[in-house]
Design an enzyme around this catalytic site. Structure first.
Site, PDB file in Angstrom:
ATOM      1  N   ASP A 118       0.729  -1.169  -0.272  1.00  0.00           N
ATOM      2  CA  ASP A 118       0.195   0.014  -0.088  1.00  0.00           C
ATOM      3  C   ASP A 118       0.902   1.179  -0.199  1.00  0.00           C
ATOM      4  OD1 ASP A 118      -2.194   1.420   0.052  1.00  0.00           O
ATOM      5  OD2 ASP A 118      -2.937   0.865   1.965  1.00  0.00           O
ATOM      6  N   ALA A 119       1.359   1.574  -0.971  1.00  0.00           N
ATOM      7  CA  ALA A 119       2.374   3.030  -1.337  1.00  0.00           C
ATOM      8  C   ALA A 119       1.518   4.194  -2.004  1.00  0.00           C
ATOM      9  CB  ALA A 119       3.116   2.241  -2.414  1.00  0.00           C
ATOM     10  N   LYS A 120       0.417   3.872  -2.724  1.00  0.00           N
ATOM     11  CA  LYS A 120      -0.242   4.869  -3.311  1.00  0.00           C
ATOM     12  C   LYS A 120       0.395   5.969  -4.266  1.00  0.00           C
ATOM     13  CE  LYS A 120      -4.039   4.952   0.120  1.00  0.00           C
ATOM     14  NZ  LYS A 120      -3.392   3.813   1.162  1.00  0.00           N
ATOM     15  N   ARG A 121       1.298   5.362  -4.879  1.00  0.00           N
ATOM     16  CA  ARG A 121       2.337   6.250  -5.752  1.00  0.00           C
ATOM     17  C   ARG A 121       1.391   6.792  -6.816  1.00  0.00           C
ATOM     18  NH1 ARG A 121       4.800   6.058  -1.285  1.00  0.00           N
ATOM     19  NH2 ARG A 121       6.962   5.079  -1.366  1.00  0.00           N
TER      20      ARG A 121
END
Length: 299
Positions: A118-121
């Site tokens: 879960d990095a939401k890049r």
């Protein structure tokens, strides 16, 4: 490590379903469907924030982070479908924290869990290509089965990640209708043509997944706390549903939010399971209980 090329076009969708070449990785959608069917429809978040470390009797430092993360992985990676480490909680400790994340990803995948980082890049051009290389290149120490991304620089800006995921047999989960109340000011806004921004994102995802069976590699993040989605969620891909447990949603809410697409939901729970630690047995019992409750609703 090879960095995928930056997008050279407007980001038009590429066909998702094509003959699988000999030696090509199994597509993410097929691997995810099997994991959910075999292990139960549950994604457990790994969110080692300071309060939770303290509740476990651990110090808020790298040693506490490592002990917490190793306990969760050893307790759950051989039995839950998906583990979802939140990158920010590791990044806050710098390179030593990232090293803990790298090991957690590798150990969890070795034990059979799919890892969704879960990095939401979200970025453009060569920067997005570098993010794709970090999480979706098999040569990277952070290589994951899937990663979360943000489409709010335009869906076409995600092309390097979409292409890298397809090549590696990995997945991408795109923020669409998130569980935080602030998200509505962007996601519910009207885009060109009269559709909401969220619906525009969902339509792009559906095009990416066209023809895939049983699921395409591109998922959407849709909060379980929405009450009603108010959007067409038939994207032929997985729907990551955060918000269960501590945020207030329950398994019984899922059919109302997701309607006919409920079969493709990947329910995500963090504190509802992690709060039962540090006992590995208690973690396993909590995860099993959540998976059983979700099976009754999702089938």
């Amino acid at each position: 490590m090879t960095i995928p090329g930056a997008p050279q076009s407007s980001g038009a969708a590429q066909p998702s379903e094509a003959p699988r070449a000999p030696g090509a990785p199994e597509p993410f959608g097929a691997r995810l469907r099997r994991a959910l069917d075999d292990r139960g429809p549950l994604c457990v978040g790994i969110d080692p924030h300071a309060a939770l470390l303290t509740a476990w009797g651990l110090d808020d430092d790298v040693a506490g982070l490592e002990r917490f993360t190793r306990t969760v992985v050893e307790a759950l990676a051989d039995r839950v479908a998906v583990l979802k480490p939140q990158s920010a909680f590791f990044e806050r400790f710098g390179s030593r924290g990232i090293a803990v994340l790298e090991r957690a990803i590798a150990d969890a995948r070795s034990a059979g869990a799919l890892v969704l980082t879960d990095a939401k890049r979200g970025d453009i051009g060569s920067t997005m290509a570098a993010y794709a290389a970090a999480y979706l290149d098999p040569g990277s120490p952070l290589f994951s089965d899937a990663v979360t991304v943000s489409p709010y620089l335009g869906f076409g800006s995600l092309r390097p990640a979409l292409d890298a995921a397809r090549a590696a047999g990995s997945g991408v989960f795109v923020l669409a209708l998130t569980s935080n109340p602030e998200g509505a000011e962007v996601q519910r806004a009207t885009a060109g043509g009269g559709a909401s921004v969220a619906q525009t994102v969902l339509d792009h995802i559906a095009r990416e997944n066209a023809g895939a069976d049983p699921l395409g590699p591109v998922g959407a993040v849709v909060g379980a706390t929405l009450g009603e989605a108010g959007a067409d969620l038939a994207v032929n891909g997985p729907l990551l549903a955060p918000g269960l447990g501590a945020q207030g949603a329950t398994a019984a809410d899922l059919p109302r939010v997701f309607g006919g697409a409920v079969r493709n939901v990947v329910p995500s729970i963090s504190r509802g399971v992690l709060g039962r630690g540090p006992s590995p047995r208690a973690l396993r019992e909590a995860a099993a209980g959540e998976a059983d409750a979700l099976r009754e609703v999702l089938g």
